[in-house]
Design an enzyme around this catalytic site. Structure first.
Site, PDB file in Angstrom:
ATOM      1  N   ALA A  19       0.810  -1.249  -0.049  1.00  0.00           N
ATOM      2  CA  ALA A  19      -0.016  -0.012   0.138  1.00  0.00           C
ATOM      3  C   ALA A  19       0.917   1.261  -0.013  1.00  0.00           C
ATOM      4  CB  ALA A  19      -0.857   0.005   1.287  1.00  0.00           C
ATOM      5  N   TYR A 169       4.431 -16.330 -14.163  1.00  0.00           N
ATOM      6  CA  TYR A 169       3.607 -15.273 -13.869  1.00  0.00           C
ATOM      7  C   TYR A 169       2.312 -15.635 -13.938  1.00  0.00           C
ATOM      8  CZ  TYR A 169       1.233 -10.700 -13.608  1.00  0.00           C
ATOM      9  OH  TYR A 169       0.401  -9.677 -13.292  1.00  0.00           O
TER      10      TYR A 169
END
Length: 400
Positions: A19, A169
């Site tokens: 964040a 990925y």
């Protein structure tokens, strides 16, 4: 943008991984405007040489927005750091109501080109980190009246095109989505567990790295994911097990003007990974908006136009099909060069595609980004350098 939301998250405690910047920070700021408590669980405590923000600068922004912030140094690969941050959050705010698994690692490389350490990083951050953080937060989430886990991960699309160019990925992001699938059912009635994914590319530091300068015009702001996340997190916990696409949800919520989310309103947008769309149709839409104008064949030259100093890379093209062969563009040595065969020095980037698509790409009819995302172009080597090719082609066109 969403209409007035009447501070639905006031007093709620959100634990958000990653964040300190980008999407995670955008979600945090959206909640902060309601008066929420936000635990910033991220690695960056000291300013990064190239990435913006730290957990402390994010905390300052959250508090200025009206929320309460608790910055915690957390590498989601380290279980003890997660445990300590969760304990500190509970001690500071009295509990945890919402977990947002946003932290993620990316390397868009093929199986043979993906170094083991990069594969480990993606599996550890994306899958293991999401699983562990959820596990550690769940005992506290189960005590909340309207608990939510939200993973920033895609719908489980088994189209092989999304595996062939970046298998590791894809496995790691789908692992996050499988956590949604399993935990939503396991904790049904106690904790809502959902996934959120963007319909288009979102402009973040990662996208800037992958796409290079100028890619932002094809992206939306992080605000669209923050608004979509807010919609999900303010729903009752009976809303669970969903794989939500940001634009689809916001349209259902009554949002009609999506230009407010665009970096460059009116410019064609780049579709995100894992969402099926017909590549040729997308390409046509891009061209209709003036993307990648056609290069004039008769003005081509083997002498690069002032890009050697700026690019400092050697591109090798391995072409298949009726007119297959090997071509190179050297924007690294001396004055640069281009031609058929192998380059004079080792290539930094190898691009494999059909000769027909190669011609389409160099005549402005197929964007390199779209070719890669649709599986028509395979890239090995320096991915960041490879993604600059699209801008280079546009700049070349303006010079010719």
């Amino acid at each position: 943008m969403l209409p007035c939301t009447c501070r639905k998250l006031a007093g709620c405690t959100l634990f958000i991984t990653g964040a300190s910047r980008g999407i995670g920070k955008a979600i945090a700021l959206k909640a902060a405007r309601d008066g929420a408590n936000v635990v910033i669980a991220a690695k960056t405590a000291e300013p990064h040489r190239s990435l913006p923000g730290t957990i402390y600068t994010a905390a300052k922004e959250i508090e200025e927005a009206g929320g309460k912030a608790l910055p915690c140094v957390v590498n989601v690969r380290e279980e003890e750091q997660i445990i300590k941050a969760v304990e500190k959050a509970v001690k500071t705010f009295g509990g945890i109501d919402i977990l947002v698994n946003n932290a993620s690692a990316i390397s868009l490389s093929g199986t043979l080109e993906t170094e083991t350490k990069k594969a480990n990083l993606m599996m550890d951050v994306n899958v293991r980190g999401t699983y562990l953080t959820s596990k550690i937060c769940l005992p506290h989430l189960r005590k909340s009246k309207n608990a939510h886990i939200l993973n920033l991960s895609p719908p489980l699309n088994m189209n092989p095109v999304w595996f062939k160019n970046h298998c590791a990925y894809t496995i790691s992001k789908y692992g996050m989505s499988m956590c949604v699938l399993g935990m939503a059912e396991e904790f049904r009635g106690e904790v809502a567990v959902n996934a959120l994914w963007p319909k288009t590319a979102i402009y973040t530091a990662a996208m800037d790295m992958l796409g290079g300068s100028g890619v932002e015009k094809q992206c939306r702001k992080t605000d669209i994911l923050a608004d979509a996340a807010y919609c999900i997190l303010t729903k009752p916990k009976t809303f669970t097990g969903n794989f939500v696409i940001d634009e689809t949800l916001l349209r259902e919520e009554g949002v009609k003007d999506f230009d407010v989310y665009a970096i460059a309103p009116g410019h064609p947008l780049l579709p995100d990974f894992f969402l099926d769309a017909e590549p040729d149709v997308i390409g046509m839409k891009l061209e209709q908006h003036g993307a990648s104008p056609v290069l004039k064949e008769e003005k081509k030259s083997t002498k690069p136009l002032n890009f050697v100093k700026a690019i400092q890379g050697v591109f090798l093209f391995e072409l298949s099909g009726d007119d297959g062969g090997t071509w190179y563009i050297d924007l690294k040595t001396k004055g640069g060069s281009a031609g058929s065969g192998k380059p004079p020095v080792k290539a930094d980037v190898v691009m494999s595609m059909s000769s027909a698509d190669f011609v389409r790409m160099f005549t402005g009819k197929l964007k390199p980004t779209m070719a890669f995302m649709s599986g028509k172009l395979r890239i090995s080597g320096n991915m960041a350098l490879a993604m600059r090719l699209e801008k280079m082609l546009v700049q070349l066109n303006s010079k010719l």
